[in-house]
Scaffold this motif. Structure first.
Motif, mmCIF file in Angstrom:
data_model
loop_
_atom_site.group_PDB
_atom_site.id
_atom_site.type_symbol
_atom_site.label_atom_id
_atom_site.label_comp_id
_atom_site.label_asym_id
_atom_site.label_seq_id
_atom_site.Cartn_x
_atom_site.Cartn_y
_atom_site.Cartn_z
ATOM 1 N N HIS A 165 0.800 -1.226 0.000
ATOM 2 C CA HIS A 165 0.000 0.000 0.000
ATOM 3 C C HIS A 165 0.834 1.278 0.000
ATOM 4 C CE1 HIS A 165 -2.800 -2.916 2.149
ATOM 5 N NE2 HIS A 165 -3.471 -2.578 1.062
ATOM 6 N N THR A 168 -3.302 3.584 -2.481
ATOM 7 C CA THR A 168 -2.999 3.021 -3.790
ATOM 8 C C THR A 168 -2.306 1.683 -3.565
ATOM 9 O OG1 THR A 168 -2.589 5.277 -4.553
ATOM 10 C CG2 THR A 168 -1.895 3.498 -6.002
ATOM 11 N N GLU A 169 -2.681 0.694 -4.344
ATOM 12 C CA GLU A 169 -2.060 -0.613 -4.183
ATOM 13 C C GLU A 169 -0.954 -0.782 -5.202
ATOM 14 O OE1 GLU A 169 -5.265 -3.304 -4.611
ATOM 15 O OE2 GLU A 169 -6.232 -2.669 -2.752
ATOM 16 N N CYS A 181 0.345 11.876 -1.740
ATOM 17 C CA CYS A 181 0.085 11.633 -3.151
ATOM 18 C C CYS A 181 0.365 12.933 -3.917
ATOM 19 C CB CYS A 181 -1.347 11.172 -3.375
ATOM 20 S SG CYS A 181 -2.595 12.428 -3.029
ATOM 21 N N HIS A 240 4.709 6.037 -8.861
ATOM 22 C CA HIS A 240 3.295 6.359 -8.648
ATOM 23 C C HIS A 240 3.091 7.835 -8.305
ATOM 24 C CE1 HIS A 240 2.962 1.978 -8.306
ATOM 25 N NE2 HIS A 240 1.683 2.122 -8.557
#
Lengths: 150, 150
Positions: free
Chosen positions: A93, A103-104, A136, B121
């Motif tokens: 994670h 988010t995975e 993020c 990400h």
DNA sequence: CTTGATCATGAAATTCATTTTCATGATAGC
DNA sequence: GCTATCATGAAAATGAATTTCATGATCAAG
């Protein structure tokens, strides 16, 4: 989805349980909504369609799904247990400390290194948990304004 | 050790706190005993030398050390918070599900891959937690006798 | 060394997530 | 339809952690 619900219910039957409206509502809602739900959140969602269902039943149903192997309990240090579907394969994670979005990801190189490290320590690994906490992209850019340091 | 205690206490002074017997006892005992202690365990140990110290003070003292940056809170899913010294550098954990022994490790290759995955990400990593659960060598060999499966 | 302001303490009360209890309602299988 | 058994919700219980509150300890200034 309907198939999944039937599969779960037949497994409940097979293990000595019975069918019930409340339980079906909880199970269907769980698989309908996104991952990493807390019992409180899930209860709120279920109550929209079935106001009579109490949080105790949600607690019990999630423990049932846990015993049957359909869900995992996860804990991001907030003081509440969250549940994720166990249908998808193992993953780790990325947890945003600002907006809470999870988010995975999965990286086979990390998985391999974990096995290697465990065996180097004569340790037989069964499961693991890797959670990366940070910001993020969206929340990170909003934090650009420098803050008073503590 | 004595130096460490003095350093902590002077930092408490500097931040507007005061010295106290109970607090010194808790802090000294924490640094004396091994890592990954729960408040309950630590309270029991402190009470041996200072029976008057209650668990509330232990809770408060550990939160104080947390604010001052001397400890980390860790949680292995047992329902209790454990504390580890923050003096040593970052590390991950191998947790034995049988005897509870916690072994620390660090693998720079895993650390690097974590950064890489996060940035892939568009995620800004701050901290992470990697705990591997399984059986240590001792407990694993004791489990060789096959058990009745559930 | 005494005073006074402030911090620290322990016991008890409180909080909050979760679990258990218990009387009642629903279900499956005959 | 009957009946044993399971499921339910409300309320009570649990257990870790925190807060409250009256009292005790500590520090800095006279």
């Amino acid at each position: 989805m309907q198939l999944l619900l039937e599969k779960v219910e037949s497994q409940i039957l097979a293990s000595g349980g019975k069918r019930s409206r409340s339980r079906s509502a909880v199970i269907a809602q769980f698989f309908r909504c996104g991952r990493h739900v807390s019992v409180e959140e899930l209860t709120r969602l279920v109550k929209k369609r079935s106001p009579a269902v109490g949080s105790v039943t949600v607690y019990r149903t999630m423990k049932l799904l846990l015993r049957l192997g359909y869900v995992n309990e996860v804990d991001f240090g907030e003081g509440v247990t969250r549940y994720e579907s166990n249908m998808s394969s193992h993953h780790d994670h990325l947890v945003c400390k600002s907006c809470g979005v999870v988010t995975e990801f999965i990286d086979s190189r990390i998985e391999e290194l974990q096995s290697e490290v465990a065996h180097k320590h004569e340790f037989r690994p069964l499961t693991h948990r890797l959670d990366i906490y940070g910001y993020c992209r969206k929340c990170d850019s909003e934090r650009d304004v420098p803050e008073m340091s503590v």
